[in-house]
Write an enzyme that holds these catalytic residues in place. Structure first.
Site, PDB file in Angstrom:
ATOM      1  N   ALA A  12       4.919 -19.940 -11.236  1.00 15.50           N
ATOM      2  CA  ALA A  12       4.190 -20.737 -10.237  1.00 15.50           C
ATOM      3  C   ALA A  12       2.697 -20.497 -10.326  1.00 15.50           C
ATOM      4  CB  ALA A  12       4.693 -20.370  -8.846  1.00 15.50           C
ATOM      5  N   ALA A  13       2.223 -20.136 -11.519  1.00 16.33           N
ATOM      6  CA  ALA A  13       0.805 -19.788 -11.631  1.00 16.33           C
ATOM      7  C   ALA A  13      -0.022 -20.889 -12.289  1.00 16.33           C
ATOM      8  CB  ALA A  13       0.650 -18.500 -12.430  1.00 16.33           C
ATOM      9  N   ARG A  18      -2.708 -31.941 -13.229  1.00 18.55           N
ATOM     10  CA  ARG A  18      -2.350 -33.352 -13.029  1.00 18.55           C
ATOM     11  C   ARG A  18      -2.202 -33.714 -11.555  1.00 18.55           C
ATOM     12  NH1 ARG A  18       2.413 -32.596 -17.298  1.00 18.55           N
ATOM     13  NH2 ARG A  18       1.974 -30.456 -16.660  1.00 18.55           N
TER      14      ARG A  18
HETATM   15  C1  UD1 Z   1       7.280 -27.749 -19.003  1.00 18.97           C
HETATM   16  C2  UD1 Z   1       7.901 -27.495 -20.376  1.00 18.97           C
HETATM   17  C3  UD1 Z   1       8.469 -28.802 -20.899  1.00 18.97           C
HETATM   18  C4  UD1 Z   1       9.518 -29.308 -19.920  1.00 18.97           C
HETATM   19  C5  UD1 Z   1       8.931 -29.458 -18.506  1.00 18.97           C
HETATM   20  C6  UD1 Z   1      10.034 -29.679 -17.507  1.00 18.97           C
HETATM   21  C7  UD1 Z   1       6.676 -25.707 -21.516  1.00 18.97           C
HETATM   22  C8  UD1 Z   1       5.657 -25.373 -22.531  1.00 18.97           C
HETATM   23  N1  UD1 Z   1       6.882 -27.005 -21.292  1.00 18.97           N
HETATM   24  O1  UD1 Z   1       6.200 -28.661 -19.160  1.00 18.97           O
HETATM   25  O2  UD1 Z   1       9.087 -28.590 -22.161  1.00 18.97           O
HETATM   26  O3  UD1 Z   1      10.017 -30.559 -20.355  1.00 18.97           O
HETATM   27  O4  UD1 Z   1       8.273 -28.242 -18.110  1.00 18.97           O
HETATM   28  O5  UD1 Z   1       9.536 -29.889 -16.220  1.00 18.97           O
HETATM   29  O6  UD1 Z   1       7.283 -24.812 -20.982  1.00 18.97           O
HETATM   30  N2  UD1 Z   1       3.051 -22.156 -15.168  1.00 18.97           N
HETATM   31  C9  UD1 Z   1       2.599 -20.869 -14.987  1.00 18.97           C
HETATM   32  N3  UD1 Z   1       1.600 -20.428 -15.799  1.00 18.97           N
HETATM   33  C10 UD1 Z   1       1.060 -21.176 -16.780  1.00 18.97           C
HETATM   34  C11 UD1 Z   1       1.526 -22.494 -16.965  1.00 18.97           C
HETATM   35  C12 UD1 Z   1       2.532 -22.968 -16.135  1.00 18.97           C
HETATM   36  O7  UD1 Z   1       3.062 -20.145 -14.121  1.00 18.97           O
HETATM   37  O8  UD1 Z   1       0.171 -20.664 -17.481  1.00 18.97           O
HETATM   38  C13 UD1 Z   1       4.089 -22.662 -14.244  1.00 18.97           C
HETATM   39  C14 UD1 Z   1       3.630 -23.862 -13.436  1.00 18.97           C
HETATM   40  O9  UD1 Z   1       3.090 -23.444 -12.178  1.00 18.97           O
HETATM   41  C15 UD1 Z   1       4.916 -24.676 -13.271  1.00 18.97           C
HETATM   42  C16 UD1 Z   1       5.746 -24.289 -14.495  1.00 18.97           C
HETATM   43  O10 UD1 Z   1       5.174 -23.111 -15.026  1.00 18.97           O
HETATM   44  O11 UD1 Z   1       5.614 -24.314 -12.103  1.00 18.97           O
HETATM   45  C17 UD1 Z   1       5.750 -25.396 -15.559  1.00 18.97           C
HETATM   46  O12 UD1 Z   1       4.427 -25.655 -15.958  1.00 18.97           O
HETATM   47  P1  UD1 Z   1       3.924 -27.146 -16.182  1.00 18.97           P
HETATM   48  O13 UD1 Z   1       2.492 -27.082 -16.559  1.00 18.97           O
HETATM   49  O14 UD1 Z   1       4.323 -28.007 -15.085  1.00 18.97           O
HETATM   50  O15 UD1 Z   1       4.758 -27.509 -17.496  1.00 18.97           O
HETATM   51  P2  UD1 Z   1       5.147 -28.984 -17.979  1.00 18.97           P
HETATM   52  O16 UD1 Z   1       3.977 -29.599 -18.664  1.00 18.97           O
HETATM   53  O17 UD1 Z   1       5.775 -29.719 -16.880  1.00 18.97           O
HETATM   54 MG    MG Z   2       5.913 -29.340 -14.799  1.00 12.36          MG
END
Ligand code: UD1
Ligand code: MG
Length: 453
Positions: A12-13, A18
């Site tokens: 959740a970080a 977007r």
């Molecule tokens: C991610 C997946 C994608 C999948 C999709 C499903 C990866 C690289 N991609 O993409 O394959 O189809 O979810 O919903 O895993 N987060 C962190 N730290 C970070 C980045 C993200 O804690 O540095 C957390 C975000 O808060 C979020 C989750 O991880 O809750 C997913 O991150 P998000 O950026 O939404 O990934 P998607 O682009 O949706």
């Molecule tokens: Mg996502």
């Protein structure tokens, strides 16, 4: 139930770019509850041995929401692989056999699906990991699951790094992954950031596992809504619509009549009893309890309120936090009630403000009654005794106590307490000038005629 030790890591970080918001993405609300709250409830219901929530700011509201989990910090956020790695040092490594990584932006994940993933993880092929796949009607930005001829998962490719051929694959990554605890640290350690965005992708764990000769499995959920990831305001609105439909159906299954379901907005914690009827265009905010046989007429706005059996609310009533409406009480149009207890059979049927008050059983609050509870600095209490009759357009300047059975004359402004069964009124005696109106009209009429001539 799970016989093996399970740790759940909730990511959740992320920046939530977007979403275009100053607030962390997972703190945006669905049916009145932050996104992450929905997932936390599901995860906690499984009683895992450990839950770690990865966030970017320990002072954020998310830290409070997840306060009964272990908090891991990831700052700056450099991708989902990097986020999972931030949780690694906090894992009770020696006793954790299974690790589930879930995303805080995926609120509708169910326990059944998680159990299915864990079952496959324990299967005879001893996979290093199990990925949850789904086939959304529009695959858009989701990562694609690439399988080989035997159906084994080969790799996950992010949409932004994918070729047109890979983008044609309709099996997408839901983001939820279950790992064998023993191999999890090695997999995370091998993830690099050699891709379009320079982020550490958790999804790269699949290809890494395969190069080690470890099995990777994908299973599917056939409900794309269950795993929709919320990345933008449009996604949030879509998810809200899905959840509202579910909440309305559940309410109707529980014996609540929603006359026009599509127009009733519920919170995830709204409790409505049997044989309640809710009219069109009613909004329930957080913390509402409605007991049996209540009627809520159209266009009411209700939050933090308890409505007891047999009460009638609205149309056009507003119940604010701390409103407690007793059995068989009637709250009518344009009545606002805040932080007040109304006992049984109280009538406040038209145009009133009742704040910081206690109203005894059977009291009648006349149209236009206002409890003047605020002097610009502090709030004060009003007490209206059992069976009291507050005449129309009475201003009760708090602190004030109206005794049991007392009557206040219409139009009174009262600032001192009234003893039981007395009449209190502040009213100037009317001056009556007989024939004056007729004379006035003649005189004024003549003046107007003269100017027109
Ligand atoms: C991610 C997946 C994608 C999948 C999709 C499903 C990866 C690289 N991609 O993409 O394959 O189809 O979810 O919903 O895993 N987060 C962190 N730290 C970070 C980045 C993200 O804690 O540095 C957390 C975000 O808060 C979020 C989750 O991880 O809750 C997913 O991150 P998000 O950026 O939404 O990934 P998607 O682009 O949706
Ligand atoms: Mg996502």
């Amino acid at each position: 139930m799970n016989e093996r030790n399970l740790a759940v890591i909730i990511l959740a970080a992320g920046k939530g770019t977007r979403m275009n918001s100053k607030m962390p993405k997972v703190n945006h609300k669905l049916a009145g509850r932050p996104l992450i709250g929905h997932l936390l409830e599901t995860i906690q219901s499984m009683s895992p041995d450990q839950v770690i929530t990865v966030i970017s700011d320990e002072k954020s509201d998310i830290a409070k929401l997840a306060s009964d989990t272990t908090i891991a910090l990831q700052n700056p956020p450099l991708g989902t692989g990097h986020a999972a790695a931030a949780a690694l040092p906090l894992l009770k490594n020696n006793c954790i056999q299974e690790v589930l990584v879930a995303f805080g932006d995926t609120p509708f994940l169910t326990v059944e699906t998680i159990e299915r993933m864990l079952e496959r993880l324990r299967g005879p092929s001893e996979p290093a990991l199990v990925v949850l796949g789904f086939r959304p009607p529009n695959a858009m930005e989701y990562g694609r699951l690439v399988t080989d001829e035997s159906g084994q998962l080969k790799k996950i490719v992010e949409a932004r790094d994918a070729s047109t051929r890979i983008l044609e694959i309709d099996l997408c990554n839901a983001g939820i992954m279950a790992f064998d605890g023993a191999r999890f640290p090695d997999l995370l350690g091998a993830i690099d950031n050699d891709n379009e965005t320079g982020e550490y992708y958790l999804t790269d764990a699949v290809e890494i596992a395969r190069t080690q000769g470890w099995n990777c499995i994908s299973i599917e959920t056939d409900d794309p809504n269950e795993v929709m990831g919320i990345n933008s305001r449009a996604d949030l609105a879509r998810a809200e619509a899905i959840l509202q439909r579910k909440l309305r159906s559940a309410a109707m299954d529980n014996g609540v009549t929603l006359i026009d379901p599509e127009t009733v907005w519920l919170c995830s914690d709204t409790e409505i009893g049997q044989d309640v009827t809710v009219g069109p265009n009613v909004w329930f905010g957080p913390g509402v309890v409605v007991q049996r046989n209540v009627e809520i007429r159209p266009f009411c706005h209700i939050e933090g309120a308890t409505i007891e059996e047999g009460a009638i609310i609205g149309p056009f009533a507003r119940l604010r936090p701390g409103a407690q409406i007793g059995h068989n009480s009637h709250i009518g149009n344009f009545v606002e009630i805040k932080k007040s207890v109304l006992k049984d059979k109280v009538n406040a049927n038209h145009l009133s403000y009742i704040g910081d008050s206690f109203v005894g059983s059977g009291a009648n609050i006349g149209a236009g009654t206002i409890t003047c509870n605020y002097n610009g600095f502090s709030k004060f209490q009003t007490e209206i005794g059992e069976g009291a009759f507050i005449g129309s357009n009475t201003s009760l300047i708090a602190p004030i106590k109206i005794g049991k059975g007392a009557i206040t004359g219409a139009g009174s402004t009262l600032s001192e307490s009234i003893p039981e069964n007395s009449l209190a009124m502040t009213r100037a005696k009317a001056t009556i000038k007989s024939g004056w109106a007729e004379e006035f009209r003649l005189l004024e009429g003549a003046k107007v005629k003269k100017t027109k001539d």
